[in-house]
Design an enzyme around this catalytic site. Structure first.
Site, PDB file in Angstrom:
ATOM      1  NE  ARG A   1      -2.075  29.617  -6.981  1.00 26.34           N
ATOM      2  CZ  ARG A   1      -2.167  29.253  -5.685  1.00 26.34           C
ATOM      3  NH1 ARG A   1      -2.719  28.122  -5.374  1.00 26.34           N
ATOM      4  NH2 ARG A   1      -1.709  30.042  -4.729  1.00 26.34           N
ATOM      5  CB  THR A   2       3.164  31.932 -11.042  1.00 24.73           C
ATOM      6  OG1 THR A   2       1.854  32.427 -10.779  1.00 24.73           O
ATOM      7  CG2 THR A   2       3.659  32.483 -12.355  1.00 24.73           C
TER       8      THR A   2
ATOM      9  CE  LYS B   1      25.740  38.080  -1.961  1.00 25.33           C
ATOM     10  NZ  LYS B   1      26.539  37.317  -2.930  1.00 25.33           N
TER      11      LYS B   1
ATOM     12  NE  ARG C   1       4.441  36.161  -8.963  1.00 29.73           N
ATOM     13  CZ  ARG C   1       3.368  35.454  -8.600  1.00 29.73           C
ATOM     14  NH1 ARG C   1       3.208  35.117  -7.337  1.00 29.73           N
ATOM     15  NH2 ARG C   1       2.469  35.075  -9.483  1.00 29.73           N
TER      16      ARG C   1
ATOM     17  CG  HIS D   1      -0.098  37.148 -12.980  1.00 28.33           C
ATOM     18  ND1 HIS D   1       0.736  36.291 -13.683  1.00 28.33           N
ATOM     19  CD2 HIS D   1      -0.332  36.546 -11.782  1.00 28.33           C
ATOM     20  CE1 HIS D   1       0.991  35.226 -12.937  1.00 28.33           C
ATOM     21  NE2 HIS D   1       0.364  35.361 -11.783  1.00 28.33           N
TER      22      HIS D   1
HETATM   23  N1   CP Z   1      -2.246  32.844  -9.387  1.00 27.62           N
HETATM   24  C1   CP Z   1      -1.026  33.069  -8.874  1.00 27.62           C
HETATM   25  O1   CP Z   1      -0.273  33.922  -9.372  1.00 27.62           O
HETATM   26  O2   CP Z   1      -0.702  32.289  -7.806  1.00 27.62           O
HETATM   27  P1   CP Z   1       0.716  32.297  -7.071  1.00 27.62           P
HETATM   28  O3   CP Z   1       0.867  33.641  -6.406  1.00 27.62           O
HETATM   29  O4   CP Z   1       0.653  31.156  -6.093  1.00 27.62           O
HETATM   30  O5   CP Z   1       1.773  32.110  -8.122  1.00 27.62           O
END
Ligand code: CP
Length: 303
Positions: free
Chosen positions: A51-52, A80, A101, A129
Site C-alpha cells: 500500500r504505502t 554493497k 521505508r 508511520h
Molecule cells: N499499511 C501499510 O503500511 O501497508 P504496506 O506495508 O503494504 O505498505
C-alpha cells in the site's frame, strides 16, 4: 517544513489543511492532474510494502509527476554497504522528494539530515508511520465527521505496531478523545508512549486483555501481530491469534462503529467481517492515495 518524519512534525492546523486538500482532490481530480509536472518522487523501500509504496507512486503519477526508486535493499547499493546518508545525498541529485521505508528506527531522520530535498518517513521499524496516520485521520474524518470526542479501541500488536504509535500521538491532540488498548500483556504500547504522551497529557486510557469495552467504542483499530519484529518465533506463534475479530464479537458494538486496519491483514479479522457495513479498511486504502497527494503538494510547496 521540509520533511515528515513524525506525525508531530505537522501542526493541528496543517493536519486540517491536508484533510481539506485531500477532500478537494477527491472532488476535483482533474484540477490536480498536472500539478507535479516535471517533478520526480523517489521511493526508497528497504522493507516490503504494497500500500504505502504503490499509493505514493499512484499519488505522484496522478499529480502528473514521475517516479523512480527501489523496492528492496538488495536491489540498491545498500547491499554493497552504502550508508543511508550517502544514498539520500545521491537521490537528491535525481529526484525532488523522497519517500523512505526502513527496518531501522530513525533511518528516515538520518536521510533527512543528509538530503537536500524533502524526505517522508514511510515507516521506520516498529517506531512511526506518519503517512498511514494521515490516511487514518482522513478515514475517521470522512466516516465520523470529526476527530474529537471519540473513544478509540486499538487491538493487537500495540508494541511493534508503528501505525498505532503515530495514530495515538495524533488523536491525543484533539479534545475529548480516549483510548482502550486491547492486547496481550507482552504486546502493550511502549513505555515512552504511555508515560511521554498519554500520562503526560492526562489522556484517559485503559489497558486491557479482553473485548469487554466493545459496546463503548466509536473506532476499532485492529492490527497484525508483527512477525518480522519478534526475536523469537515461538513467541510470535503463541501471540499471533490471541485477538481475532469475528462477526459475533461485533454484535455488541455500536451501529456507527468504524472498523479500521492499516493492512496487511493475516488472521486478526475474519473474512466475514468484510461484509459488515462498519468495516472501513479498504476505504482506508483508497484514502491513502489522496492524503499522500496532498502531502506531496505541501512538501513541494505547490498550491
Ligand atoms: N499499511 C501499510 O503500511 O501497508 P504496506 O506495508 O503494504 O505498505
Amino acid at each position: 517544513m521540509k520533511d515528515l518524519i513524525s506525525i508531530t512534525d505537522l501542526s493541528v492546523d496543517e493536519l486540517e489543511s491536508l484533510i481539506k486538500k485531500a477532500m478537494d482532490i477527491i472532488d476535483n481530480p482533474d484540477e490536480y492532474a498536472e500539478k507535479c509536472k516535471r517533478k520526480k518522487l523517489a521511493t526508497l523501500f528497504y522493507e516490503p510494502s504494497t500500500r504505502t509504496r504503490l499509493s505514493f507512486e499512484a499519488a505522484m503519477l496522478e499529480l502528473g509527476g514521475s517516479i523512480l526508486g527501489f523496492s528492496e535493499a538488495n536491489s540498491s547499493s545498500a547491499s554493497k554497504g552504502e550508508s543511508v546518508s550517502d544514498t539520500a545525498k545521491t537521490i537528491s541529485c535525481y529526484a525532488d522528494i523522497i519517500a523512505m521505508r526502513h527496518p531501522k528506527e530513525g533511518a528516515p531522520m538520518v536521510a533527512a539530515g543528509a538530503a537536500s530535498i524533502p524526505v517522508i518517513n514511510a515507516g521506520d521499524g516498529g517506531h512511526n508511520h506518519p503517512t498511514q496516520t494521515l490516511t487514518d485521520l482522513l478515514t475517521i474524518y470522512r466516516e465520523r465527521g470529526r476527530l474529537s470526542n471519540l473513544k478509540i479501541g486499538f487491538c493487537g500488536d500495540l508494541k511493534f505496531g508503528r501505525t498505532v504509535h503515530s495514530l495515538i500521538e495524533a488523536m491525543c491532540r484533539y479534545e475529548g478523545n480516549s483510548f482502550v488498548l486491547i492486547s496481550p500483556d507482552e504486546l502493550k504500547i511502549p513505555g515512552y508512549l504511555r508515560a511521554g504522551v498519554l500520562d503526560k497529557n492526562k489522556i484517559p486510557y485503559l489497558e486491557t486483555d479482553n473485548w469487554d469495552n466493545m459496546p463503548e467504542l466509536d473506532i476499532l483499530y485492529m492490527t497484525r501481530v508483527q512477525r518480522e519484529r519478534f526475536f523469537n518465533e515461538a513467541d510470535y506463534l503463541r501471540l499471533k491469534d490471541v485477538f481475532i475479530l469475528t462477526a459475533d464479537k461485533l454484535m455488541s458494538a455500536k451501529d456507527e462503529l468504524v472498523i479500521m486496519h492499516p493492512l496487511p491483514r493475516v488472521n486478526e479479522i475474519e473474512r466475514a467481517v468484510d461484509e459488515d457495513e462498519r468495516a472501513c479498511y479498504f476505504e482506508q486504502v483508497r484514502n491513502g492515495k489522496y492524503m499522500r497527494m496532498a502531502l506531496i503538494l505541501m512538501l513541494l510547496g505547490i498550491e
